[in-house]
Design an enzyme around this catalytic site. Sequence first.
Site, short mmCIF file in Angstrom:
data_model
loop_
_atom_site.label_atom_id
_atom_site.label_comp_id
_atom_site.label_asym_id
_atom_site.label_seq_id
_atom_site.Cartn_x
_atom_site.Cartn_y
_atom_site.Cartn_z
N PRO A 1 3.57 4.04 73.76
CG PRO A 1 2.59 5.40 75.36
CD PRO A 1 3.89 5.07 74.75
N GLY A 2 0.72 3.47 71.67
CA GLY A 2 0.12 3.76 70.36
C GLY A 2 0.90 3.27 69.16
CB THR A 3 4.16 1.74 68.67
OG1 THR A 3 4.17 1.09 69.93
CG2 THR A 3 4.90 3.05 68.77
N GLY A 4 1.04 0.17 68.15
CA GLY A 4 0.40 -0.98 67.51
C GLY A 4 0.63 -2.30 68.22
CE LYS A 5 3.09 -1.28 73.74
NZ LYS A 5 3.11 0.08 73.17
CG HIS B 1 8.14 33.51 70.79
ND1 HIS B 1 8.84 33.72 71.95
CD2 HIS B 1 8.15 32.17 70.60
CE1 HIS B 1 9.25 32.58 72.44
NE2 HIS B 1 8.84 31.60 71.64
CD GLU B 2 5.47 30.34 68.02
OE1 GLU B 2 6.19 29.50 67.46
OE2 GLU B 2 5.29 30.33 69.27
CG ASP C 1 11.01 28.46 73.23
OD1 ASP C 1 10.37 27.45 72.95
OD2 ASP C 1 10.68 29.61 72.91
P1 ATP Z 1 -0.88 1.23 74.22
O1 ATP Z 1 0.46 0.81 74.70
O2 ATP Z 1 -1.20 2.65 74.56
O3 ATP Z 1 -1.99 0.29 74.55
P2 ATP Z 1 -0.55 0.09 71.63
O4 ATP Z 1 0.87 0.07 71.25
O5 ATP Z 1 -1.18 -1.17 72.10
O6 ATP Z 1 -0.80 1.26 72.63
P3 ATP Z 1 -2.62 0.06 69.69
O7 ATP Z 1 -3.72 0.04 70.69
O8 ATP Z 1 -2.29 -1.19 68.99
O9 ATP Z 1 -1.33 0.64 70.36
O10 ATP Z 1 -2.89 1.18 68.60
C1 ATP Z 1 -3.95 2.10 68.71
C2 ATP Z 1 -4.50 2.39 67.32
O11 ATP Z 1 -3.50 3.06 66.55
C3 ATP Z 1 -4.82 1.13 66.55
O12 ATP Z 1 -6.14 0.74 66.76
C4 ATP Z 1 -4.59 1.54 65.12
O13 ATP Z 1 -5.72 2.19 64.60
C5 ATP Z 1 -3.50 2.58 65.23
N1 ATP Z 1 -2.16 1.99 64.97
C6 ATP Z 1 -1.14 1.93 65.83
N2 ATP Z 1 -0.06 1.37 65.27
C7 ATP Z 1 -0.42 1.04 64.02
C8 ATP Z 1 0.25 0.39 62.93
N3 ATP Z 1 1.53 0.00 63.04
N4 ATP Z 1 -0.43 0.21 61.78
C9 ATP Z 1 -1.70 0.62 61.67
N5 ATP Z 1 -2.39 1.21 62.65
C10 ATP Z 1 -1.77 1.44 63.81
#
Ligand code: ATP
Length: 495
Positions: free
Chosen positions: A108-112, A333-334, A408
Amino acid sequence: MIKEVALGVLMAALVFAATQGYDITPFIVLGGAAFLIYYMTEGRGRRFEMLGGSQDLDVVSNITFADVGGQEVAKRELVEALDFIRYRDKVKRMGIRPLKGILLVGPPGTGKTLMAKAAASYTDSVFLATSGSQFVEMYAGVGAQRIRSLFAKARSLAEKLGKQAAVIFIDEIEVLGGKRGKHSSHLEYDQTLNQLLVEMDGMNTDDKVSILVVGATNRPDLLDSALLRPGRFDRVVRVDLPDREGRLQILKIHMRSKPLADDVNLEELARDTFGFSGAHLESLANEAAILAMRRNKDDIGREELQESIDKVMMGEKLQRRPSEEELRRIAYHEVGHALVGEYVQPGSVMAVSITSRGQALGYTRQAPVDERYLYTREEILGQIAICLGGAVAEEIALGSRSTGAMGDFERAIELAKQMVFGGLSHLGIVSKEDLPPRELHEAVDRILKETEKSVLNCLNQERRVLEHVAQLLIREERIDGTDFRKMLQESRKSA
Ligand code: ATP
């Protein structure tokens, strides 16, 4: 409008019939049933269309590949595939079968989504986004109906806007494209997936509007093989977590409209954010800006950025305040983790803190000096040692351990198992399936005990430093990695 008038006339006729003494109950029952069927299929379908409709605002994407940081390989592969749509006349002339689907696979969140939007603007297409979960319904046929209206809508929107192509983005495609016959309400799921396959099979080069389906998933293993066969999603593009260079590019993109102070070094920030996705980095940039604004600063400084890394990683600061006694324990600990961390990999500690955030009462943040994809025996042992450092430090300083080390230990055990299965333990190469649990347990136990002994030695030698830094941490709550290293050097010199 016509529908409303017809409904009005019908109602009036029914009221008139009732006043004339006719029994209108069967009409009411029939009408109710018809309405229910309409609501479950068309009506909800409409609502779904309206949902899609709300995204009409951005049906024309203005995101380009320049807005996607890092992911060079994925971008290149995607652009290569998209050229089939961009140069459709050439493709048609050569008799090439049209590209129908591209599957983006990654965490998730990698920019798909971002890439799918960039794909739409690269091919001058309209962009429609939806998610697999929007097709999940209890009622058979509803999902399939939604697929039909989605494709119809893509075509009509493209025609309305004078475009020749449309990109339909389906996030979490595994929800609707899972292996057939596996779901409990499988009839509905199967119908939805079948409809998607039918729509994809129906596309050809002569269509006025060519449609490209971009699916995104984190679990390609769950997908029905029919989806992956040639002619459907026949391009699979991996979109992974960004490496250091990728993170730098993404940070540059998200910082470009933000005022940065002179002490900010984006390369250092890219290094400190190991394991962050693009979405994390975007959030980091945003949080840092919010923090700077709250502090009435004109620009975003290193301090705000470092604090935001902690926030994005661990969560918001909590009101919860442990007792003085607990705070002392957390500090030892830390510092224990951090001391072993610096010993194992000098320069790797980014921050040590005893502020409660999310689930953690305190935390030590480390980033690898070099990003690695393979680990040697010594490196895994080093990681195990860092995990054990917290509990051992508590024991040295306070004479006892606490439940704070449970997480841990779990991690340490996981790492020890990796060593055993990787053929790096005294057992040599073993078969994961055939190794008796008892032998596995003994091998893990042996690794942990030996490592514990060396951590005990190491921290005993650094006892003065442990004491000194822990006291400081109780006062300051958070010590930056650079300051921590300075303190270490000074303490060692004066020892
Ligand atoms: P999900 O699987 O959770 O839907 P996703 O892979 O589709 O996630 P995005 O929705 O494309 O992820 O990314 C969320 C936000 O993160 C984007 O709107 C952007 O702001 C930022 N982001 C993610 N990847 C990139 C990237 N490679 N370059 C620039 N911004 C990015």
